[in-house]
Design a protein around this motif. Sequence first.
Motif, PDB file in Angstrom:
ATOM      1  N   ASP A 118     -15.951 -10.973   6.732  1.00 51.15           N
ATOM      2  CA  ASP A 118     -17.019 -10.001   6.511  1.00 51.15           C
ATOM      3  C   ASP A 118     -16.619  -8.601   6.973  1.00 51.15           C
ATOM      4  OD1 ASP A 118     -18.799 -11.722   5.287  1.00 51.15           O
ATOM      5  OD2 ASP A 118     -19.781 -12.310   7.156  1.00 51.15           O
ATOM      6  N   THR A 119     -15.811  -8.533   8.032  1.00 48.91           N
ATOM      7  CA  THR A 119     -15.301  -7.234   8.485  1.00 48.91           C
ATOM      8  C   THR A 119     -14.413  -6.614   7.412  1.00 48.91           C
ATOM      9  OG1 THR A 119     -15.365  -7.975  10.787  1.00 48.91           O
ATOM     10  CG2 THR A 119     -13.987  -6.068  10.293  1.00 48.91           C
ATOM     11  N   ALA A 120     -13.529  -7.439   6.833  1.00 49.35           N
ATOM     12  CA  ALA A 120     -12.666  -6.972   5.750  1.00 49.35           C
ATOM     13  C   ALA A 120     -13.488  -6.610   4.513  1.00 49.35           C
ATOM     14  CB  ALA A 120     -11.627  -8.042   5.415  1.00 49.35           C
ATOM     15  N   LEU A 121     -14.450  -7.462   4.173  1.00 47.50           N
ATOM     16  CA  LEU A 121     -15.278  -7.247   2.984  1.00 47.50           C
ATOM     17  C   LEU A 121     -16.076  -5.957   3.085  1.00 47.50           C
ATOM     18  CD1 LEU A 121     -16.459  -8.242   0.299  1.00 47.50           C
ATOM     19  CD2 LEU A 121     -18.058  -9.657   1.618  1.00 47.50           C
ATOM     20  N   SER A 122     -16.602  -5.680   4.266  1.00 46.67           N
ATOM     21  CA  SER A 122     -17.364  -4.452   4.460  1.00 46.67           C
ATOM     22  C   SER A 122     -16.503  -3.214   4.208  1.00 46.67           C
ATOM     23  CB  SER A 122     -17.930  -4.417   5.887  1.00 46.67           C
ATOM     24  OG  SER A 122     -18.584  -3.202   6.140  1.00 46.67           O
ATOM     25  N   PHE A 123     -15.257  -3.251   4.682  1.00 48.47           N
ATOM     26  CA  PHE A 123     -14.357  -2.120   4.475  1.00 48.47           C
ATOM     27  C   PHE A 123     -13.997  -1.973   3.000  1.00 48.47           C
ATOM     28  CE2 PHE A 123     -10.185   0.004   4.520  1.00 48.47           C
ATOM     29  CZ  PHE A 123     -10.469   1.113   5.322  1.00 48.47           C
ATOM     30  N   VAL A 124     -13.720  -3.111   2.351  1.00 48.91           N
ATOM     31  CA  VAL A 124     -13.389  -3.073   0.918  1.00 48.91           C
ATOM     32  C   VAL A 124     -14.560  -2.516   0.118  1.00 48.91           C
ATOM     33  CG1 VAL A 124     -12.877  -4.518  -1.091  1.00 48.91           C
ATOM     34  CG2 VAL A 124     -11.644  -4.901   1.052  1.00 48.91           C
ATOM     35  N   ARG A 125     -15.762  -2.963   0.440  1.00 45.97           N
ATOM     36  CA  ARG A 125     -16.943  -2.479  -0.268  1.00 45.97           C
ATOM     37  C   ARG A 125     -17.119  -0.969  -0.123  1.00 45.97           C
ATOM     38  NH1 ARG A 125     -21.165  -7.265   1.344  1.00 45.97           N
ATOM     39  NH2 ARG A 125     -21.284  -8.281  -0.705  1.00 45.97           N
ATOM     40  N   ARG A 126     -16.824  -0.465   1.049  1.00 54.23           N
ATOM     41  CA  ARG A 126     -16.989   0.975   1.282  1.00 54.23           C
ATOM     42  C   ARG A 126     -15.991   1.813   0.489  1.00 54.23           C
ATOM     43  NH1 ARG A 126     -15.938   2.784   6.634  1.00 54.23           N
ATOM     44  NH2 ARG A 126     -15.459   0.734   7.472  1.00 54.23           N
ATOM     45  N   HIS A 127     -14.821   1.234   0.198  1.00 54.84           N
ATOM     46  CA  HIS A 127     -13.731   2.061  -0.319  1.00 54.84           C
ATOM     47  C   HIS A 127     -13.210   1.639  -1.697  1.00 54.84           C
ATOM     48  CE1 HIS A 127     -13.459   4.347   3.371  1.00 54.84           C
ATOM     49  NE2 HIS A 127     -13.505   3.208   4.054  1.00 54.84           N
ATOM     50  N   ALA A 128     -13.585   0.452  -2.176  1.00 59.72           N
ATOM     51  CA  ALA A 128     -13.115   0.022  -3.511  1.00 59.72           C
ATOM     52  C   ALA A 128     -14.221   0.256  -4.518  1.00 59.72           C
ATOM     53  CB  ALA A 128     -12.703  -1.448  -3.474  1.00 59.72           C
ATOM     54  N   ALA A 137       0.837  -1.199   0.000  1.00 55.19           N
ATOM     55  CA  ALA A 137       0.000   0.000   0.000  1.00 55.19           C
ATOM     56  C   ALA A 137       0.871   1.249   0.000  1.00 55.19           C
ATOM     57  CB  ALA A 137      -0.923  -0.012   1.214  1.00 55.19           C
ATOM     58  N   GLY A 138       1.970   1.202   0.754  1.00 55.57           N
ATOM     59  CA  GLY A 138       2.900   2.317   0.797  1.00 55.57           C
ATOM     60  C   GLY A 138       3.600   2.555  -0.531  1.00 55.57           C
ATOM     61  N   ARG A 139       3.603   1.549  -1.376  1.00 60.45           N
ATOM     62  CA  ARG A 139       4.139   1.695  -2.734  1.00 60.45           C
ATOM     63  C   ARG A 139       3.069   2.169  -3.706  1.00 60.45           C
ATOM     64  NH1 ARG A 139       8.084  -3.720  -3.454  1.00 60.45           N
ATOM     65  NH2 ARG A 139       9.496  -3.183  -1.734  1.00 60.45           N
ATOM     66  N   GLY A 140       1.850   2.405  -3.203  1.00 57.53           N
ATOM     67  CA  GLY A 140       0.769   2.896  -4.044  1.00 57.53           C
ATOM     68  C   GLY A 140       0.124   1.840  -4.914  1.00 57.53           C
ATOM     69  N   LEU A 141       0.204   0.573  -4.496  1.00 59.44           N
ATOM     70  CA  LEU A 141      -0.250  -0.528  -5.344  1.00 59.44           C
ATOM     71  C   LEU A 141      -1.675  -0.981  -5.067  1.00 59.44           C
ATOM     72  CD1 LEU A 141       2.992  -2.720  -5.322  1.00 59.44           C
ATOM     73  CD2 LEU A 141       2.214  -1.136  -7.099  1.00 59.44           C
ATOM     74  N   SER A 142      -2.294  -0.483  -3.993  1.00 59.89           N
ATOM     75  CA  SER A 142      -3.620  -0.989  -3.633  1.00 59.89           C
ATOM     76  C   SER A 142      -4.672   0.109  -3.668  1.00 59.89           C
ATOM     77  CB  SER A 142      -3.588  -1.617  -2.240  1.00 59.89           C
ATOM     78  OG  SER A 142      -3.258  -0.661  -1.261  1.00 59.89           O
ATOM     79  N   ALA A 143      -5.881  -0.279  -4.037  1.00 58.20           N
ATOM     80  CA  ALA A 143      -7.011   0.642  -3.994  1.00 58.20           C
ATOM     81  C   ALA A 143      -7.516   0.792  -2.567  1.00 58.20           C
ATOM     82  CB  ALA A 143      -8.128   0.137  -4.903  1.00 58.20           C
ATOM     83  N   VAL A 144      -7.411  -0.280  -1.801  1.00 54.62           N
ATOM     84  CA  VAL A 144      -7.833  -0.325  -0.401  1.00 54.62           C
ATOM     85  C   VAL A 144      -7.133  -1.522   0.221  1.00 54.62           C
ATOM     86  CG1 VAL A 144      -9.904  -1.615  -1.084  1.00 54.62           C
ATOM     87  CG2 VAL A 144      -9.819  -0.534   1.162  1.00 54.62           C
ATOM     88  N   SER A 145      -6.791  -1.432   1.507  1.00 56.36           N
ATOM     89  CA  SER A 145      -5.999  -2.485   2.144  1.00 56.36           C
ATOM     90  C   SER A 145      -6.571  -2.870   3.501  1.00 56.36           C
ATOM     91  CB  SER A 145      -4.545  -2.035   2.333  1.00 56.36           C
ATOM     92  OG  SER A 145      -3.979  -1.616   1.112  1.00 56.36           O
ATOM     93  N   VAL A 146      -6.433  -4.155   3.841  1.00 54.32           N
ATOM     94  CA  VAL A 146      -6.811  -4.655   5.163  1.00 54.32           C
ATOM     95  C   VAL A 146      -5.640  -5.464   5.699  1.00 54.32           C
ATOM     96  CG1 VAL A 146      -8.440  -6.027   6.502  1.00 54.32           C
ATOM     97  CG2 VAL A 146      -9.246  -4.763   4.486  1.00 54.32           C
ATOM     98  N   ALA A 147      -5.090  -5.036   6.836  1.00 54.85           N
ATOM     99  CA  ALA A 147      -3.968  -5.731   7.473  1.00 54.85           C
ATOM    100  C   ALA A 147      -4.472  -6.372   8.756  1.00 54.85           C
ATOM    101  CB  ALA A 147      -2.836  -4.742   7.773  1.00 54.85           C
ATOM    102  N   ILE A 148      -4.435  -7.692   8.802  1.00 56.74           N
ATOM    103  CA  ILE A 148      -5.010  -8.448   9.910  1.00 56.74           C
ATOM    104  C   ILE A 148      -3.891  -8.937  10.829  1.00 56.74           C
ATOM    105  CG2 ILE A 148      -6.444 -10.437  10.526  1.00 56.74           C
ATOM    106  CD1 ILE A 148      -7.506 -10.269   7.560  1.00 56.74           C
ATOM    107  N   ASP A 149      -3.931  -8.526  12.097  1.00 57.61           N
ATOM    108  CA  ASP A 149      -2.875  -8.871  13.057  1.00 57.61           C
ATOM    109  C   ASP A 149      -1.493  -8.716  12.414  1.00 57.61           C
ATOM    110  OD1 ASP A 149      -4.669  -9.413  15.085  1.00 57.61           O
ATOM    111  OD2 ASP A 149      -4.756 -11.557  14.683  1.00 57.61           O
ATOM    112  N   PRO A 150      -1.178  -7.510  11.905  1.00 53.92           N
ATOM    113  CA  PRO A 150       0.029  -7.338  11.099  1.00 53.92           C
ATOM    114  C   PRO A 150       1.313  -7.348  11.922  1.00 53.92           C
ATOM    115  CG  PRO A 150      -1.038  -5.224  11.430  1.00 53.92           C
ATOM    116  CD  PRO A 150      -1.952  -6.261  12.023  1.00 53.92           C
ATOM    117  N   ALA A 151       2.335  -8.000  11.395  1.00 62.52           N
ATOM    118  CA  ALA A 151       3.664  -7.989  12.008  1.00 62.52           C
ATOM    119  C   ALA A 151       4.183  -6.553  12.055  1.00 62.52           C
ATOM    120  CB  ALA A 151       4.617  -8.873  11.214  1.00 62.52           C
TER     121      ALA A 151
END
Length: 277
Positions: free
Chosen positions: A267-277, A108-122
């Motif tokens: 579904d939590t991720a999908l809801s966010f993607v739907r709102r922003h993609a 995402a920081g490289r500008g490659l994603s329209a919307v991103s979800v990071a789950i329990d990210p390192a």
Amino acid sequence: MTHIDVQQIEKANAVERTPVVFVHGLWLLPSSWDRWAAHFEQAGYAPVSLSWPDDPETVAEANEHPEVMAGKTVGQVADHLTQLIGTLTRKPAIVGHSFGGLLTQILAGRGLSAVSVAIDPAPFRGVLPLPVSALRSSAPVLSNPANRNRAVPLTFDQFRYGFANAVSEEEARELYETFAVPAPGAPLFQAATANLNPWTEAKVDTENPDRGPLLIISGEKDHTVPWSIANASYKKQQHNKGVTEITEIKGRGHALTIDNGWQEVADTALSFVRRHA
């Protein structure tokens, strides 16, 4: 690039749908996203579960030949995924778990994603908390410096603590047998030393205006990436002008993407993607 990567990318490019790229973390394979991929496809997206370099196709193959997974660094994997994403004809949503969540933020920081979800990210450089549970979860790798160049499997007890602490013993054993594979040690050493190394590959451009909307999901009972780490990542990402959100899912551990409650997280991720993609 595996033939499965190629098939998924070609399929995504052939339809009028937004691609959703899934990025796995350590001790899992792309197949760990199979139920998510079907769920997102049913919701109208084009799922693409991408490999790390030299990922075996099956858990059995990975456990039989762990050496092929050794030595992979965060930078190598990020560049590999960047190349694969570059072959998509539409800008994708990206969803990643654990080190896949870190990679999601790098991409995402490289500008490659329209919307991103990071789950329990390192964690990445600038994320400072070091909870005892996270140190214990990473000890199977970090306790031996030679593991930096090895692929390291987890014992069941280690998997139970680091991934499956929030499910029953029976389910924990089922998850271990179904999903667990050896993982390269290098990324854990990179994350552990990121705040000591200005040149680390475990770093994220949190201020790129093209980062896009980002959601961080934290499992309440996660030993490997507790709330303090996820929230510190969120606070670093808040510097971005894009939408940045964080949510905690109650009663869930690090296995939240593969355990019996995976669909709540999806579904939590999908809801966010739907709102922003």
